[in-house]
Design a protein around this motif. Structure first.
Motif, PDB file in Angstrom:
ATOM      1  N   TYR A  15       0.834  -1.210   0.000  1.00 26.99           N
ATOM      2  CA  TYR A  15       0.000   0.000   0.000  1.00 26.99           C
ATOM      3  C   TYR A  15       0.865   1.255   0.000  1.00 26.99           C
ATOM      4  N   TYR A  16       0.405   2.288  -0.729  1.00 21.83           N
ATOM      5  CA  TYR A  16       0.868   3.659  -0.492  1.00 21.83           C
ATOM      6  C   TYR A  16      -0.230   4.315   0.327  1.00 21.83           C
ATOM      7  N   GLY A  17       0.007   4.542   1.582  1.00 20.16           N
ATOM      8  CA  GLY A  17      -1.064   5.058   2.435  1.00 20.16           C
ATOM      9  C   GLY A  17      -2.223   4.084   2.401  1.00 20.16           C
ATOM     10  N   TYR A  20      -4.297   0.750  -2.244  1.00 19.70           N
ATOM     11  CA  TYR A  20      -3.929  -0.672  -2.331  1.00 19.70           C
ATOM     12  C   TYR A  20      -3.361  -0.908  -3.722  1.00 19.70           C
ATOM     13  N   ILE A  21      -2.047  -1.123  -3.831  1.00 25.40           N
ATOM     14  CA  ILE A  21      -1.405  -1.160  -5.145  1.00 25.40           C
ATOM     15  C   ILE A  21      -1.018  -2.588  -5.552  1.00 25.40           C
ATOM     16  N   VAL A  22      -0.186  -3.242  -4.776  1.00 27.21           N
ATOM     17  CA  VAL A  22       0.265  -4.599  -5.139  1.00 27.21           C
ATOM     18  C   VAL A  22      -0.686  -5.593  -4.475  1.00 27.21           C
ATOM     19  N   GLY A  39       4.117  -4.715 -18.168  1.00 32.50           N
ATOM     20  CA  GLY A  39       2.725  -4.297 -18.022  1.00 32.50           C
ATOM     21  C   GLY A  39       2.585  -2.820 -18.309  1.00 32.50           C
ATOM     22  N   ARG A  40       1.336  -2.399 -18.444  1.00 29.41           N
ATOM     23  CA  ARG A  40       1.059  -1.006 -18.808  1.00 29.41           C
ATOM     24  C   ARG A  40       1.496  -0.040 -17.711  1.00 29.41           C
ATOM     25  N   ASN A  41       1.508   1.258 -18.046  1.00 31.17           N
ATOM     26  CA  ASN A  41       1.784   2.295 -17.053  1.00 31.17           C
ATOM     27  C   ASN A  41       0.806   2.167 -15.898  1.00 31.17           C
ATOM     28  N   GLY A  42       1.335   2.277 -14.685  1.00 27.57           N
ATOM     29  CA  GLY A  42       0.470   2.236 -13.505  1.00 27.57           C
ATOM     30  C   GLY A  42       0.077   0.842 -13.062  1.00 27.57           C
ATOM     31  N   ALA A  43       0.619  -0.183 -13.695  1.00 30.33           N
ATOM     32  CA  ALA A  43       0.245  -1.568 -13.356  1.00 30.33           C
ATOM     33  C   ALA A  43       0.742  -1.989 -11.974  1.00 30.33           C
ATOM     34  N   GLY A  44       1.777  -1.286 -11.478  1.00 32.93           N
ATOM     35  CA  GLY A  44       2.301  -1.609 -10.152  1.00 32.93           C
ATOM     36  C   GLY A  44       3.694  -2.222 -10.171  1.00 32.93           C
ATOM     37  N   LYS A  45       4.400  -2.062 -11.281  1.00 34.63           N
ATOM     38  CA  LYS A  45       5.716  -2.696 -11.420  1.00 34.63           C
ATOM     39  C   LYS A  45       6.757  -2.037 -10.507  1.00 34.63           C
ATOM     40  N   THR A  46       6.832  -0.717 -10.585  1.00 30.59           N
ATOM     41  CA  THR A  46       7.801  -0.013  -9.730  1.00 30.59           C
ATOM     42  C   THR A  46       7.473  -0.242  -8.260  1.00 30.59           C
ATOM     43  N   THR A  47       6.195  -0.221  -7.939  1.00 31.36           N
ATOM     44  CA  THR A  47       5.785  -0.440  -6.548  1.00 31.36           C
ATOM     45  C   THR A  47       6.207  -1.832  -6.086  1.00 31.36           C
ATOM     46  N   THR A  48       6.097  -2.805  -6.974  1.00 29.48           N
ATOM     47  CA  THR A  48       6.535  -4.169  -6.634  1.00 29.48           C
ATOM     48  C   THR A  48       8.038  -4.189  -6.352  1.00 29.48           C
ATOM     49  N   ASP A 162      14.991  -0.689 -12.807  1.00 32.66           N
ATOM     50  CA  ASP A 162      13.721  -0.043 -13.146  1.00 32.66           C
ATOM     51  C   ASP A 162      13.932   0.855 -14.356  1.00 32.66           C
ATOM     52  N   GLU A 163      13.370   0.472 -15.473  1.00 33.23           N
ATOM     53  CA  GLU A 163      13.449   1.218 -16.736  1.00 33.23           C
ATOM     54  C   GLU A 163      14.892   1.579 -17.119  1.00 33.23           C
ATOM     55  N   PRO A 164      15.757   0.576 -17.207  1.00 33.00           N
ATOM     56  CA  PRO A 164      17.167   0.899 -17.489  1.00 33.00           C
ATOM     57  C   PRO A 164      17.396   1.504 -18.866  1.00 33.00           C
ATOM     58  N   GLU A 194      10.576  -2.712 -17.627  1.00 28.48           N
ATOM     59  CA  GLU A 194      10.970  -1.969 -18.824  1.00 28.48           C
ATOM     60  C   GLU A 194       9.781  -1.759 -19.758  1.00 28.48           C
ATOM     61  N   GLN A 195       9.620  -0.527 -20.250  1.00 26.17           N
ATOM     62  CA  GLN A 195       8.597  -0.261 -21.269  1.00 26.17           C
ATOM     63  C   GLN A 195       8.989  -0.880 -22.607  1.00 26.17           C
ATOM     64  N   ASN A 196      10.302  -0.925 -22.854  1.00 27.57           N
ATOM     65  CA  ASN A 196      10.803  -1.549 -24.082  1.00 27.57           C
ATOM     66  C   ASN A 196      10.798  -3.068 -23.874  1.00 27.57           C
TER      67      ASN A 196
HETATM   68  P1  ATP Z   1       4.984   3.123 -14.733  1.00 27.93           P
HETATM   69  O1  ATP Z   1       5.552   2.380 -15.866  1.00 27.93           O
HETATM   70  O2  ATP Z   1       4.017   4.195 -15.137  1.00 27.93           O
HETATM   71  O3  ATP Z   1       5.966   3.563 -13.709  1.00 27.93           O
HETATM   72  P2  ATP Z   1       4.240   1.008 -12.904  1.00 27.93           P
HETATM   73  O4  ATP Z   1       3.664  -0.271 -13.368  1.00 27.93           O
HETATM   74  O5  ATP Z   1       5.654   1.005 -12.454  1.00 27.93           O
HETATM   75  O6  ATP Z   1       3.991   2.079 -14.021  1.00 27.93           O
HETATM   76  P3  ATP Z   1       3.706   2.092 -10.337  1.00 27.93           P
HETATM   77  O7  ATP Z   1       4.659   3.204 -10.493  1.00 27.93           O
HETATM   78  O8  ATP Z   1       4.053   0.971  -9.463  1.00 27.93           O
HETATM   79  O9  ATP Z   1       3.305   1.526 -11.750  1.00 27.93           O
HETATM   80  O10 ATP Z   1       2.322   2.716  -9.874  1.00 27.93           O
HETATM   81  C1  ATP Z   1       1.209   1.911  -9.524  1.00 27.93           C
HETATM   82  C2  ATP Z   1       0.145   2.791  -8.906  1.00 27.93           C
HETATM   83  O11 ATP Z   1       0.614   3.329  -7.676  1.00 27.93           O
HETATM   84  C3  ATP Z   1      -0.242   3.972  -9.761  1.00 27.93           C
HETATM   85  O12 ATP Z   1      -1.644   4.104  -9.708  1.00 27.93           O
HETATM   86  C4  ATP Z   1       0.428   5.136  -9.097  1.00 27.93           C
HETATM   87  O13 ATP Z   1      -0.312   6.317  -9.267  1.00 27.93           O
HETATM   88  C5  ATP Z   1       0.461   4.715  -7.657  1.00 27.93           C
HETATM   89  N1  ATP Z   1       1.598   5.309  -6.934  1.00 27.93           N
HETATM   90  C6  ATP Z   1       2.886   5.259  -7.305  1.00 27.93           C
HETATM   91  N2  ATP Z   1       3.677   5.891  -6.416  1.00 27.93           N
HETATM   92  C7  ATP Z   1       2.865   6.357  -5.459  1.00 27.93           C
HETATM   93  C8  ATP Z   1       3.059   7.112  -4.250  1.00 27.93           C
HETATM   94  N3  ATP Z   1       4.292   7.469  -3.841  1.00 27.93           N
HETATM   95  N4  ATP Z   1       1.973   7.427  -3.526  1.00 27.93           N
HETATM   96  C9  ATP Z   1       0.725   7.055  -3.909  1.00 27.93           C
HETATM   97  N5  ATP Z   1       0.488   6.336  -5.020  1.00 27.93           N
HETATM   98  C10 ATP Z   1       1.521   6.001  -5.788  1.00 27.93           C
END
Ligand code: ATP
Length: 237
Positions: A15-17, A20-22, A39-48, A162-164, A194-196
């Motif tokens: 969770y971010y606050g 609920y992300i992952v 996965g697409r933008n916002g899928a939760g990869k960076t959060t993972t 992350d996105e090298p 990676e987006q690529n």
């Molecule tokens: P991208 O390729 O766009 O980075 P991603 O798959 O890596 O996409 P994340 O960056 O993990 O996606 O983001 C997943 C969700 O978490 C998104 O809805 C994003 O808005 C949200 N999010 C990311 N960082 C934070 C944060 N610091 N606080 C709150 N929400 C966040």
């Protein structure tokens, strides 16, 4: 409890606050395997990745992470780093005002020493040429090399990239790919976000595709490349 695989992620929820992300991600990696996390933008990869590196934010609320039979889910990021986990973030975190060499030395003093500086220069001749240059004045590709080299200066077992390739010319992407192959060959387990997707898949053994915080597909890199529907729906390739 005995753990079979080298790096094991079991039903993690982060969770971010209150967001609920992952939402229940699980996968296993063998030593030296390379995984594309796509996965697409916002899928939760960076959060993972941030969760796996045990950064304070996001918060891991349930699930387990194991490295070589040792629990990571109950560790802080500095402890995870000491255990051999390194995340190279999208912004690369090059330290301004320091030369290439100072960046590498600083990385070594903050953990168990991995590769010696001279060995790093053998693998990264461009960094050797630029050892006295202020790091932020280098090109994006050179900065990415430095970010990876800095991780190798520590004693790492698992590397998260992350996105090298972001913002890099194809020829530089190929150069970094070559470096990741060498990292794989010495047994370091790697996860690439990676987006690529094509570039990431061509050096990966396996791939996981995420959507809205969950895994929607897991298979070999070749299976993903051969699956037109997956490519269209999630990877835009
Ligand atoms: P991208 O390729 O766009 O980075 P991603 O798959 O890596 O996409 P994340 O960056 O993990 O996606 O983001 C997943 C969700 O978490 C998104 O809805 C994003 O808005 C949200 N999010 C990311 N960082 C934070 C944060 N610091 N606080 C709150 N929400 C966040």
């Amino acid at each position: 409890e005995t753990q079979d695989s080298f790096f094991s992620v079991r039903d993690i929820h982060a969770y971010y606050g209150e967001s609920y992300i992952v939402q229940g991600v699980s996968f296993d990696l063998n030593k030296g395997e390379v995984l594309s996390l796509l996965g697409r933008n916002g899928a939760g990869k960076t959060t993972t990745l941030r969760t796996l590196a045990r950064l304070d934010n996001p918060q891991l609320r349930s699930g387990e992470i194991w490295l070589n039979g040792e629990p990571l889910h109950n560790k802080k990021s500095h402890q995870a780093a000491q255990m051999g986990i390194q995340l190279v973030p999208e912004d690369r975190r090059i330290i301004g005002g320091l030369t290439v060499e100072e960046n590498l030395v600083l990385s070594q003093v903050s953990g168990e020493i991995g590769w010696e500086i001279e060995k790093i220069y053998e693998y990264f001749p461009r960094l050797a040429e630029r050892r006295k240059q202020e790091a932020p004045t280098m090109s994006g590709g050179e900065q990415q090399m430095l970010a990876v080299a800095r991780a190798l200066a520590r004693d790492i077992k698992v590397l998260f990239l992350d996105e090298p390739y972001e913002g890099l010319a194809p020829v530089i992407v190929q150069e970094i790919e070559g470096i990741v192959r060498q990292i794989r060959d010495i047994g370091i387990t790697t996860i690439i976000v990676e987006q690529n997707a094509v570039a990431a898949l061509r050096l990966s053994d396996r791939a996981v595709i995420m959507d809205t915080g969950q895994i929607v597909y897991e298979g070999t890199a070749q299976e993903v490349l051969d699956n037109e529907q997956l490519r269209h729906e999630y990877l835009a390739i």
